[in-house]
Design a protein around this motif. Structure first.
Motif, PDB file in Angstrom:
ATOM      1  N   MET A   1      10.964   3.897  -0.925  1.00  0.00           N
ATOM      2  CA  MET A   1       9.567   3.737  -0.557  1.00  0.00           C
ATOM      3  C   MET A   1       9.266   2.274  -0.341  1.00  0.00           C
ATOM      4  N   LYS A   2       8.710   1.938   0.768  1.00  0.00           N
ATOM      5  CA  LYS A   2       8.256   0.573   0.993  1.00  0.00           C
ATOM      6  C   LYS A   2       6.843   0.469   0.462  1.00  0.00           C
ATOM      7  N   SER A   3       6.647  -0.221  -0.654  1.00  0.00           N
ATOM      8  CA  SER A   3       5.320  -0.357  -1.225  1.00  0.00           C
ATOM      9  C   SER A   3       4.769  -1.728  -0.903  1.00  0.00           C
ATOM     10  N   PHE A   4       3.453  -1.857  -1.001  1.00  0.00           N
ATOM     11  CA  PHE A   4       2.783  -3.048  -0.532  1.00  0.00           C
ATOM     12  C   PHE A   4       2.004  -3.682  -1.666  1.00  0.00           C
ATOM     13  N   ALA A   5       2.188  -4.961  -1.887  1.00  0.00           N
ATOM     14  CA  ALA A   5       1.390  -5.705  -2.858  1.00  0.00           C
ATOM     15  C   ALA A   5       0.781  -6.883  -2.133  1.00  0.00           C
ATOM     16  N   LEU A   6       1.352  -8.074  -2.309  1.00  0.00           N
ATOM     17  CA  LEU A   6       0.812  -9.249  -1.643  1.00  0.00           C
ATOM     18  C   LEU A   6       0.888  -9.109  -0.134  1.00  0.00           C
ATOM     19  N   TYR A 163      12.260   2.887  -8.299  1.00  0.00           N
ATOM     20  CA  TYR A 163      12.351   1.628  -9.038  1.00  0.00           C
ATOM     21  C   TYR A 163      12.728   0.495  -8.087  1.00  0.00           C
ATOM     22  N   ASN A 164      12.284  -0.709  -8.441  1.00  0.00           N
ATOM     23  CA  ASN A 164      12.762  -1.928  -7.777  1.00  0.00           C
ATOM     24  C   ASN A 164      13.141  -2.936  -8.851  1.00  0.00           C
ATOM     25  N   CYS A 165      14.215  -3.669  -8.598  1.00  0.00           N
ATOM     26  CA  CYS A 165      14.629  -4.762  -9.467  1.00  0.00           C
ATOM     27  C   CYS A 165      14.017  -6.037  -8.891  1.00  0.00           C
ATOM     28  N   LEU A 166      12.944  -6.510  -9.489  1.00  0.00           N
ATOM     29  CA  LEU A 166      12.175  -7.608  -8.920  1.00  0.00           C
ATOM     30  C   LEU A 166      12.927  -8.930  -8.999  1.00  0.00           C
ATOM     31  N   GLN A 167      13.056  -9.572  -7.833  1.00  0.00           N
ATOM     32  CA  GLN A 167      13.554 -10.941  -7.800  1.00  0.00           C
ATOM     33  C   GLN A 167      12.386 -11.897  -8.050  1.00  0.00           C
ATOM     34  N   THR A 168      11.237 -11.588  -7.440  1.00  0.00           N
ATOM     35  CA  THR A 168       9.936 -12.184  -7.728  1.00  0.00           C
ATOM     36  C   THR A 168       8.938 -11.037  -7.581  1.00  0.00           C
ATOM     37  N   LEU A 169       7.666 -11.285  -7.855  1.00  0.00           N
ATOM     38  CA  LEU A 169       6.679 -10.232  -7.678  1.00  0.00           C
ATOM     39  C   LEU A 169       6.522  -9.832  -6.219  1.00  0.00           C
ATOM     40  N   ILE A 170       6.939 -10.690  -5.307  1.00  0.00           N
ATOM     41  CA  ILE A 170       6.832 -10.391  -3.880  1.00  0.00           C
ATOM     42  C   ILE A 170       8.154  -9.878  -3.325  1.00  0.00           C
ATOM     43  N   ASN A 171       9.269 -10.442  -3.770  1.00  0.00           N
ATOM     44  CA  ASN A 171      10.593 -10.017  -3.320  1.00  0.00           C
ATOM     45  C   ASN A 171      11.112  -8.929  -4.243  1.00  0.00           C
ATOM     46  N   ARG A 172      10.997  -7.688  -3.800  1.00  0.00           N
ATOM     47  CA  ARG A 172      11.286  -6.551  -4.670  1.00  0.00           C
ATOM     48  C   ARG A 172      12.707  -6.018  -4.561  1.00  0.00           C
ATOM     49  N   GLY A 173      13.409  -6.347  -3.494  1.00  0.00           N
ATOM     50  CA  GLY A 173      14.758  -5.837  -3.340  1.00  0.00           C
ATOM     51  C   GLY A 173      14.772  -4.362  -2.974  1.00  0.00           C
ATOM     52  N   ALA A 174      15.947  -3.750  -3.078  1.00  0.00           N
ATOM     53  CA  ALA A 174      16.121  -2.353  -2.667  1.00  0.00           C
ATOM     54  C   ALA A 174      15.460  -1.393  -3.647  1.00  0.00           C
ATOM     55  N   GLU A 175      15.116  -0.217  -3.128  1.00  0.00           N
ATOM     56  CA  GLU A 175      14.553   0.821  -3.974  1.00  0.00           C
ATOM     57  C   GLU A 175      15.643   1.719  -4.518  1.00  0.00           C
ATOM     58  N   MET A 176      15.428   2.247  -5.730  1.00  0.00           N
ATOM     59  CA  MET A 176      16.441   3.041  -6.416  1.00  0.00           C
ATOM     60  C   MET A 176      15.795   4.242  -7.088  1.00  0.00           C
ATOM     61  N   ALA A 177      16.570   5.297  -7.227  1.00  0.00           N
ATOM     62  CA  ALA A 177      16.095   6.483  -7.929  1.00  0.00           C
ATOM     63  C   ALA A 177      16.338   6.380  -9.425  1.00  0.00           C
ATOM     64  N   GLY A 187      11.454  -8.632 -13.598  1.00  0.00           N
ATOM     65  CA  GLY A 187      11.020  -7.384 -14.193  1.00  0.00           C
ATOM     66  C   GLY A 187      11.399  -6.163 -13.383  1.00  0.00           C
ATOM     67  N   ILE A 188      11.072  -5.003 -13.929  1.00  0.00           N
ATOM     68  CA  ILE A 188      11.334  -3.721 -13.262  1.00  0.00           C
ATOM     69  C   ILE A 188      10.015  -3.161 -12.740  1.00  0.00           C
ATOM     70  N   PHE A 189      10.032  -2.792 -11.478  1.00  0.00           N
ATOM     71  CA  PHE A 189       8.849  -2.297 -10.765  1.00  0.00           C
ATOM     72  C   PHE A 189       8.990  -0.791 -10.591  1.00  0.00           C
ATOM     73  N   THR A 190       7.960  -0.026 -10.976  1.00  0.00           N
ATOM     74  CA  THR A 190       8.008   1.424 -10.814  1.00  0.00           C
ATOM     75  C   THR A 190       6.870   1.893  -9.919  1.00  0.00           C
ATOM     76  N   VAL A 191       7.154   2.922  -9.120  1.00  0.00           N
ATOM     77  CA  VAL A 191       6.177   3.500  -8.200  1.00  0.00           C
ATOM     78  C   VAL A 191       6.098   5.002  -8.438  1.00  0.00           C
ATOM     79  N   HIS A 192       4.880   5.528  -8.479  1.00  0.00           N
ATOM     80  CA  HIS A 192       4.653   6.974  -8.594  1.00  0.00           C
ATOM     81  C   HIS A 192       3.710   7.387  -7.473  1.00  0.00           C
ATOM     82  N   HIS A 193       4.236   8.109  -6.515  1.00  0.00           N
ATOM     83  CA  HIS A 193       3.489   8.532  -5.327  1.00  0.00           C
ATOM     84  C   HIS A 193       3.228  10.037  -5.433  1.00  0.00           C
ATOM     85  N   PHE A 194       1.963  10.429  -5.416  1.00  0.00           N
ATOM     86  CA  PHE A 194       1.561  11.820  -5.605  1.00  0.00           C
ATOM     87  C   PHE A 194       1.456  12.562  -4.263  1.00  0.00           C
ATOM     88  N   PRO A 195       1.571  13.887  -4.284  1.00  0.00           N
ATOM     89  CA  PRO A 195       1.364  14.668  -3.052  1.00  0.00           C
ATOM     90  C   PRO A 195      -0.103  14.668  -2.640  1.00  0.00           C
TER      91      PRO A 195
END
Length: 342
Positions: A1-6, A163-177, A187-195
């Motif tokens: 999932m490509k998520s958007f912050a900054l 999940y994303n393994c954050l390099q910075t809060l903006i550079n999130r790297g690849a997404e993982m299950a 830090g570790i970034f988590t996303v929960h996308h609902f139907p």
């Protein structure tokens, strides 16, 4: 999932619609009024944000009972929660709760918490007039994911839980299950996308998911296909983002050893990530925002916002009185209950 912050700040107005805002943490307790109503404590620990009507049992119009909220949107008394992340010491097996830290581009003063999205068709504008969005009705609730998910193939089936393994809060790297397999610099970034498709009848279902349907077949903030006849009502596409500050534990993770992070229900992997939602917007406030076109962040002024200094004053009582801080020899709910000292 490509998520958007900054990066969401740079989106072009004609193709964006919806809300994005922060909510500070409300409480961390073993309560779950959706899956385990009336149980105090529930089976495992949750990180909760939103309105102060939160309790072990919640029915009816939550928005009408709330008197404050930790969310920037002052009319949102909904509650949002996930399991809590823990570090399991590779040497002695003890556990320490991982704190939540701020996501990028949130309102000044936001304390931990989550980033919340309500988008009409995610970031791609569709024909809003022919595909109207209906706000969730009072009493509505749902979940995504399951703590019983135990395989990669099952986890991949939970579209948008990543999940994303954050390099910075903006550079999130690849997404993982699954959890990252090495320490993450930010830090570790988590996303929960609902139907987003509702059956139009049930405010809940026995599994808390069957009344909803996900037409998205791949990860991402992408425009979802049309809803099926079984679930014909298009709802807002709801997403949570949480940043877990795992950085203070990186030095305790020996090079080349397996991931030491676990959810508060334990589990052997990150596949069991899940989230709960309890609708609680005041009156027609969410519908007003969803009726706006070509707007992002604040619903084009359709919703009242509050300073986070005000939001951060919102609290709920500690209804479990359990010690959840410091190093513990077992996760809350998986051994003798350790009570707080007065």
């Amino acid at each position: 999932m490509k998520s958007f912050a900054l990066t969401a700040l740079a989106l072009v107005a004609p193709v964006q619609a919806g809300l994005r805002f922060g909510c500070s943490s409300l409480t961390i307790q073993r309560l779950d009024p959706v899956v385990e109503p009336g149980h105090a404590p529930s089976a495992h620990l949750h990180h909760i944000i939103g309105g102060n009507a939160f309790n072990a049992t919640m029915t009816g119009d939550v928005g009408s009972r709330g008197t404050c909220t930790t969310c920037e949107m002052a009319e949102d008394f909904s509650n949002y929660w996930t399991a809590v992340l823990y570090f399991k010491h590779p040497t002695n097996g003890s556990y320490h709760r991982v704190p939540v830290t701020n996501n990028a581009a949130l309102a000044r003063g936001t304390t931990g918490g989550m980033t919340i999205y309500y988008t009409q068709f995610d970031f791609n504008k569709d024909n809003v007039k022919t595909r109207p969005i209906k706000a969730f009705p009072p009493g509505f609730r749902m979940t995504v994911g399951s703590p019983t998910t135990s395989t990669l193939s099952q986890a991949k089936g939970h579209i948008g839980l990543r999940y994303n393994c954050l390099q910075t809060l903006i550079n999130r790297g690849a997404e993982m299950a699954d959890f990252p397999d090495k320490p993450c610099p930010a830090g570790i970034f988590t996303v929960h996308h609902f139907p987003a498709c509702w059956d139009g009848k049930n405010l809940d279902s026995p599994d808390h998911q069957s009344h909803m349907y996900n037409t998205i077949t791949r990860d991402g903030f992408t425009d979802a296909p049309a809803c099926p006849a079984s679930h014909p009502v298009r709802m807002p596409q709801l997403t949570y983002e949480t940043v877990w500050d795992t950085t203070k534990f990186n030095s305790l993770w020996p090079a080349g050893t397996p991931n030491p992070f676990v959810w508060s229900f334990e589990g052997s992997s990150g596949y069991g990530t899940h989230a709960d939602y309890m609708f609680g917007w005041k009156d027609d406030s969410l519908q007003r925002a969803m009726d706006k076109d070509n707007c992002f962040y604040d619903g084009c002024g359709s919703i009242k916002k509050q300073a986070m200094t005000v939001a951060n004053k919102c609290t709920v009582p500690d209804m479990v009185r359990e010690n959840i801080d410091g190093w513990v020899d077992h996760l809350p709910g998986q051994g003798p209950m350790q009570m707080k000292k007065d």
